[in-house]
Design a protein around this motif. Structure first.
Motif, short mmCIF file in Angstrom:
data_model
loop_
_atom_site.label_atom_id
_atom_site.label_comp_id
_atom_site.label_asym_id
_atom_site.label_seq_id
_atom_site.Cartn_x
_atom_site.Cartn_y
_atom_site.Cartn_z
N SER A 44 22.14 -87.50 54.66
CA SER A 44 23.23 -86.60 55.08
C SER A 44 22.87 -85.91 56.39
CB SER A 44 23.47 -85.53 54.01
OG SER A 44 22.27 -84.79 53.81
N GLY A 45 21.58 -85.87 56.72
CA GLY A 45 21.14 -85.19 57.94
C GLY A 45 21.08 -83.68 57.78
N GLU A 46 21.39 -83.19 56.57
CA GLU A 46 21.35 -81.73 56.32
C GLU A 46 19.91 -81.34 55.94
OE1 GLU A 46 24.36 -80.90 53.39
OE2 GLU A 46 25.97 -81.11 54.86
N VAL A 47 19.08 -81.22 56.96
CA VAL A 47 17.64 -81.07 56.74
C VAL A 47 17.31 -79.87 55.83
CG1 VAL A 47 15.42 -80.69 57.90
CG2 VAL A 47 17.12 -82.22 58.90
N ASP A 48 17.87 -78.71 56.15
CA ASP A 48 17.52 -77.52 55.36
C ASP A 48 17.99 -77.65 53.91
OD1 ASP A 48 16.29 -76.42 57.49
OD2 ASP A 48 18.02 -75.24 58.15
N ASN A 49 19.22 -78.15 53.73
CA ASN A 49 19.73 -78.33 52.36
C ASN A 49 18.88 -79.33 51.59
OD1 ASN A 49 21.76 -76.53 52.79
ND2 ASN A 49 23.34 -78.06 53.19
N CYS A 50 18.48 -80.41 52.25
CA CYS A 50 17.67 -81.41 51.55
C CYS A 50 16.30 -80.84 51.18
CB CYS A 50 17.53 -82.68 52.40
SG CYS A 50 19.11 -83.56 52.58
N LYS A 51 15.73 -80.03 52.06
CA LYS A 51 14.45 -79.39 51.73
C LYS A 51 14.63 -78.50 50.49
CE LYS A 51 12.35 -79.13 56.32
NZ LYS A 51 12.01 -78.22 57.43
N GLN A 52 15.72 -77.73 50.49
CA GLN A 52 15.99 -76.86 49.34
C GLN A 52 16.13 -77.67 48.05
OE1 GLN A 52 15.74 -73.61 49.16
NE2 GLN A 52 15.21 -73.70 51.32
N GLU A 53 16.78 -78.82 48.16
CA GLU A 53 16.99 -79.68 46.98
C GLU A 53 15.66 -80.20 46.45
OE1 GLU A 53 19.94 -80.55 45.30
OE2 GLU A 53 20.59 -78.78 46.39
N ILE A 54 14.74 -80.50 47.35
CA ILE A 54 13.41 -80.97 46.93
C ILE A 54 12.67 -79.83 46.21
CG2 ILE A 54 11.14 -81.71 47.81
CD1 ILE A 54 12.78 -83.25 50.03
N LEU A 55 12.77 -78.63 46.79
CA LEU A 55 12.11 -77.48 46.14
C LEU A 55 12.75 -77.20 44.78
CD1 LEU A 55 11.76 -75.11 49.24
CD2 LEU A 55 9.97 -76.48 48.15
N LYS A 56 14.08 -77.36 44.72
CA LYS A 56 14.79 -77.09 43.46
C LYS A 56 14.36 -78.09 42.38
CE LYS A 56 19.38 -75.94 41.89
NZ LYS A 56 20.79 -76.19 42.13
#
Ligand code: FMN
Length: 311
Positions: A44-56
């Motif tokens: 998706s290219g949404e770097v910050d959101n993807c990082k958050q998803e990994i942490l979640k």
């Protein structure tokens, strides 16, 4: 335990495909919790959101999961650095040459499988030193190579040249498809369309229902004269794009309207021919448990059909 399962560290050799915006913690944790292997997307290219998803994922499940890195779509190296920092054990790379990144990933202790759509790509990835391949047949959903090779042919072509571990993707929705892939040397399967249409998938009910309603002839290759080429459900919009072999440049920008608002004509409903085999919305756990049960029964039936006395 087979080689891929050792790399994944989960119970069953079934992965959920990385899919832009869709393959996030809600879906991936349901798959991992059910003994499969959830993947988090970064396409998706949404770097910050993807990082958050990994942490979640780390908060909501204690089961293993992986991350996909679409090499050509990464604006910079921060996602690779993040995956290494977070000690993600398994990544798949796609859309690009893994050669440039493989040493870094390996130095960080990350097991790396590269997605390939033809033998040439497979041999290049093997030479680069990947640990395994995601073997993606042209019947699958998603971005497609213009040279279409079906999964049945591709698994055999690669196996004739190399003993590398293979995960089969494209056209698989159950234990029968899984048994067929294993017969040709795969040690795990990856399902996209099946998990898009599962209960825990975040997509709109209209998209799930369109997959359930889809027949075997219900998908089409779109944008042959443009990039990316992709496989999607036949809709009024995709049929119009196919007539001119081109989709408007802003089509993918509107894909979230289709995925999450349920406007099936807003963009392309990415899906594989496997949609023609899906008849109901199940939970991730039902899909995984039914697939495993059917896999062993298919193996047994196949062995019964293939005794020396039967032909
Ligand atoms: C809705 C959808 C979106 C997808 N998006 C991506 C993506 O962002 N990155 C990727 O590597 N593959 C993507 N794929 C392809 C899958 O990774 C996988 O190869 C494919 O779904 C396998 O075929 P199947 O759909 O028949 O299971 C997508 C597939 C679907 C159905």
């Amino acid at each position: 335990m087979n080689r891929v399962l050792k790399h994944l560290g989960c119970q069953y050799p079934i992965l959920q495909s990385p899919m832009g915006w869709i393959a996030r913690s809600q879906l991936a944790s349901a798959v991992s919790d059910a003994g499969g292997f959830g993947m988090i997307e970064t396409s998706s290219g949404e770097v910050d959101n993807c990082k958050q998803e990994i942490l979640k994922m780390r908060e909501i499940t204690d089961k293993p999961f992986g991350v996909n890195l679409p090499l050509m779509l990464l604006a910079d190296d921060q996602m690779i650095d993040f995956v290494a920092q977070q000690k993600i054990r398994f990544v798949t790379t796609s859309a690009g040459n893994p050669e440039k990144y493989i040493k870094r990933l390996k130095d960080a202790g990350i097991i790396t499988y590269h997605a390939v759509a033809n033998l040439k790509g497979a041999l290049k990835a093997i030479k680069a030193g990947v640990d395994g391949l995601i073997v993606e047949g042209s019947e699958g959903g998603g971005f497609k190579n213009p040279d279409e090779v079906s999964l049945l042919v591709l698994l055999q072509a690669i196996r004739a040249h190399s003993d590398i571990p293979m995960i089969a993707a494209g056209g698989i929705v159950d234990g029968n498809g899984m048994a067929a892939a294993f017969a040709l040397g795969a040690e795990a399967v990856q399902m996209g369309t099946r998990f898009v249409s599962c209960q825990e998938s975040p997509v709109h009910e209209n998209f799930k229902q369109a997959i359930v309603d889809c027949e075997d002839t219900g998908t089409v290759i779109v944008n042959r004269n443009g990039r990316p080429i992709l496989r999607a459900l036949k809709t009024e919009s995709t049929n119009a794009f196919v007539r001119v072999n081109k989709m408007p440049d802003d089509t993918l920008w509107k894909i979230q309207q289709l995925y999450f608002d349920g406007d099936m004509e807003a963009s392309v409903a990415i899906a594989g021919q496997s949609a023609g085999l899906i008849n109901q919305v199940d939970t991730a756990r039902q899909i995984i448990e039914n697939t495993i049960e059917q896999f062993f029964s298919a193996q047994q039936k196949s062995a019964e059909r293939a005794t020396k006395l039967s032909f």
